[in-house]
Design a protein around this motif. Sequence first.
Motif, PDB file in Angstrom:
ATOM      1  N   GLY A  28      -5.025  -1.839 -11.441  1.00 59.08           N
ATOM      2  CA  GLY A  28      -3.966  -0.990 -11.944  1.00 59.08           C
ATOM      3  C   GLY A  28      -2.707  -1.139 -11.105  1.00 59.08           C
ATOM      4  O   GLY A  28      -2.624  -1.991 -10.218  1.00 59.08           O
ATOM      5  N   LEU A  29      -1.715  -0.315 -11.374  1.00 57.54           N
ATOM      6  CA  LEU A  29      -0.468  -0.375 -10.622  1.00 57.54           C
ATOM      7  C   LEU A  29      -0.694   0.087  -9.179  1.00 57.54           C
ATOM      8  O   LEU A  29      -1.376   1.075  -8.936  1.00 57.54           O
ATOM      9  CB  LEU A  29       0.585   0.508 -11.287  1.00 57.54           C
ATOM     10  N   ARG A  30      -0.094  -0.651  -8.251  1.00 62.87           N
ATOM     11  CA  ARG A  30      -0.220  -0.320  -6.839  1.00 62.87           C
ATOM     12  C   ARG A  30       1.153  -0.418  -6.165  1.00 62.87           C
ATOM     13  O   ARG A  30       1.896  -1.379  -6.380  1.00 62.87           O
ATOM     14  CB  ARG A  30      -1.208  -1.252  -6.137  1.00 62.87           C
ATOM     15  N   ASN A  31       1.464   0.588  -5.360  1.00 64.98           N
ATOM     16  CA  ASN A  31       2.734   0.649  -4.645  1.00 64.98           C
ATOM     17  C   ASN A  31       2.505   0.380  -3.169  1.00 64.98           C
ATOM     18  O   ASN A  31       1.588   0.952  -2.559  1.00 64.98           O
ATOM     19  CB  ASN A  31       3.372   2.024  -4.843  1.00 64.98           C
ATOM     20  N   SER A  32       3.330  -0.471  -2.581  1.00 62.67           N
ATOM     21  CA  SER A  32       3.126  -0.868  -1.180  1.00 62.67           C
ATOM     22  C   SER A  32       3.273   0.317  -0.231  1.00 62.67           C
ATOM     23  O   SER A  32       2.560   0.397   0.782  1.00 62.67           O
ATOM     24  CB  SER A  32       4.099  -1.979  -0.800  1.00 62.67           C
ATOM     25  N   ASP A  33       4.186   1.239  -0.539  1.00 59.36           N
ATOM     26  CA  ASP A  33       4.354   2.419   0.324  1.00 59.36           C
ATOM     27  C   ASP A  33       3.085   3.266   0.324  1.00 59.36           C
ATOM     28  O   ASP A  33       2.616   3.711   1.381  1.00 59.36           O
ATOM     29  CB  ASP A  33       5.539   3.274  -0.142  1.00 59.36           C
ATOM     30  N   ALA A  34       2.550   3.512  -0.859  1.00 57.24           N
ATOM     31  CA  ALA A  34       1.331   4.317  -0.962  1.00 57.24           C
ATOM     32  C   ALA A  34       0.171   3.647  -0.237  1.00 57.24           C
ATOM     33  O   ALA A  34      -0.613   4.308   0.454  1.00 57.24           O
ATOM     34  CB  ALA A  34       0.981   4.550  -2.432  1.00 57.24           C
ATOM     35  N   LEU A  35       0.054   2.335  -0.374  1.00 54.72           N
ATOM     36  CA  LEU A  35      -1.021   1.605   0.304  1.00 54.72           C
ATOM     37  C   LEU A  35      -0.865   1.680   1.818  1.00 54.72           C
ATOM     38  O   LEU A  35      -1.860   1.774   2.554  1.00 54.72           O
ATOM     39  CB  LEU A  35      -1.039   0.152  -0.155  1.00 54.72           C
ATOM     40  N   THR A  36       0.376   1.647   2.291  1.00 52.43           N
ATOM     41  CA  THR A  36       0.618   1.775   3.732  1.00 52.43           C
ATOM     42  C   THR A  36       0.175   3.136   4.243  1.00 52.43           C
ATOM     43  O   THR A  36      -0.448   3.244   5.317  1.00 52.43           O
ATOM     44  CB  THR A  36       2.114   1.567   4.037  1.00 52.43           C
ATOM     45  N   LEU A  37       0.470   4.186   3.495  1.00 50.76           N
ATOM     46  CA  LEU A  37       0.048   5.534   3.890  1.00 50.76           C
ATOM     47  C   LEU A  37      -1.475   5.653   3.872  1.00 50.76           C
ATOM     48  O   LEU A  37      -2.065   6.296   4.749  1.00 50.76           O
ATOM     49  CB  LEU A  37       0.664   6.576   2.962  1.00 50.76           C
ATOM     50  N   MET A  38      -2.100   5.048   2.896  1.00 56.90           N
ATOM     51  CA  MET A  38      -3.563   5.082   2.814  1.00 56.90           C
ATOM     52  C   MET A  38      -4.186   4.397   4.024  1.00 56.90           C
ATOM     53  O   MET A  38      -5.182   4.881   4.586  1.00 56.90           O
ATOM     54  CB  MET A  38      -4.036   4.418   1.525  1.00 56.90           C
ATOM     55  N   GLU A  39      -3.609   3.289   4.425  1.00 61.50           N
ATOM     56  CA  GLU A  39      -4.136   2.564   5.582  1.00 61.50           C
ATOM     57  C   GLU A  39      -3.997   3.380   6.858  1.00 61.50           C
ATOM     58  O   GLU A  39      -4.876   3.322   7.740  1.00 61.50           O
ATOM     59  CB  GLU A  39      -3.400   1.237   5.728  1.00 61.50           C
ATOM     60  N   ALA A  40      -2.912   4.153   6.969  1.00 63.40           N
ATOM     61  CA  ALA A  40      -2.670   4.938   8.182  1.00 63.40           C
ATOM     62  C   ALA A  40      -3.447   6.249   8.198  1.00 63.40           C
ATOM     63  O   ALA A  40      -3.527   6.909   9.242  1.00 63.40           O
ATOM     64  CB  ALA A  40      -1.176   5.222   8.328  1.00 63.40           C
ATOM     65  N   SER A  41      -4.026   6.657   7.075  1.00 68.27           N
ATOM     66  CA  SER A  41      -4.745   7.929   6.966  1.00 68.27           C
ATOM     67  C   SER A  41      -6.204   7.757   7.374  1.00 68.27           C
ATOM     68  O   SER A  41      -6.830   6.741   7.069  1.00 68.27           O
ATOM     69  CB  SER A  41      -4.685   8.458   5.526  1.00 68.27           C
ATOM     70  N   THR A  42      -6.750   8.765   8.026  1.00 70.72           N
ATOM     71  CA  THR A  42      -8.176   8.724   8.359  1.00 70.72           C
ATOM     72  C   THR A  42      -9.030   9.215   7.204  1.00 70.72           C
ATOM     73  O   THR A  42     -10.197   8.825   7.071  1.00 70.72           O
ATOM     74  CB  THR A  42      -8.474   9.576   9.604  1.00 70.72           C
TER      75      THR A  42
END
Length: 221
Positions: free
Chosen positions: A45-59
């Motif tokens: 599906g659609l993926r946004n780089s900003d959202a993915l960056t936040l997901m990576e930084a979240s525990t």
Amino acid sequence: MTFFVTGTDTDCGKTLISSALLTAAKGETLGFKPIASGCAVTENGLRNSDALTLMEASTIKLPYEDINPYAFEPAIAPHIAATEKGVDLLPNRIAAQLKMAEYVGADFCVIEGAGGWRLPLSQGHFLSEVVQSMQLPVILVVGMKLGCLNHALLTAEAIRADGLNIVGWIANQVDPDMANQQENLAFLKDTLKAPFIGYVPYLAEPSASAVAEYLDLTQLS
């Protein structure tokens, strides 16, 4: 605690700062990007780089659709993209989706806005109304470049006029060749009247962990 991260403009570094805040914070962390345009088409599906960056930084790990419920492919103003797709971006719906942060055990949560403070939504509404309805404390990211003084002061004025509290601000050097950088930073420190979380210099290869070293989260307490 949940914070809303806004900025003086598009490309002022909201995502970089938000991910750094999550990296620097203690306990269980979670980042949201409720609205994003300019998303890539993927097999999932659609993926946004900003959202993915936040997901990576979240525990705390949640499904992508919970982190970025409104994703649009065109890199245009979200309310225009939403209209083209027949989607209503309404403050009450967005706020309802974001309140899940209260139920997943996050000790430190950031909700990253899109664009600046007055991001238009559908039917004449603005993203700032979501922040008002949730009464969220605001962290302001100032993109340090020519014109940032006006942008910062007007944004701070609008936030406070909406009855919200700026609990901290961060200077992010987006223009490495900005003239009189120190004088501009000193002016903002004297004028914004909010806790100063840190100055992030221009980094050739920025990362959440590198930027986190420049932030003082004790200013948020």
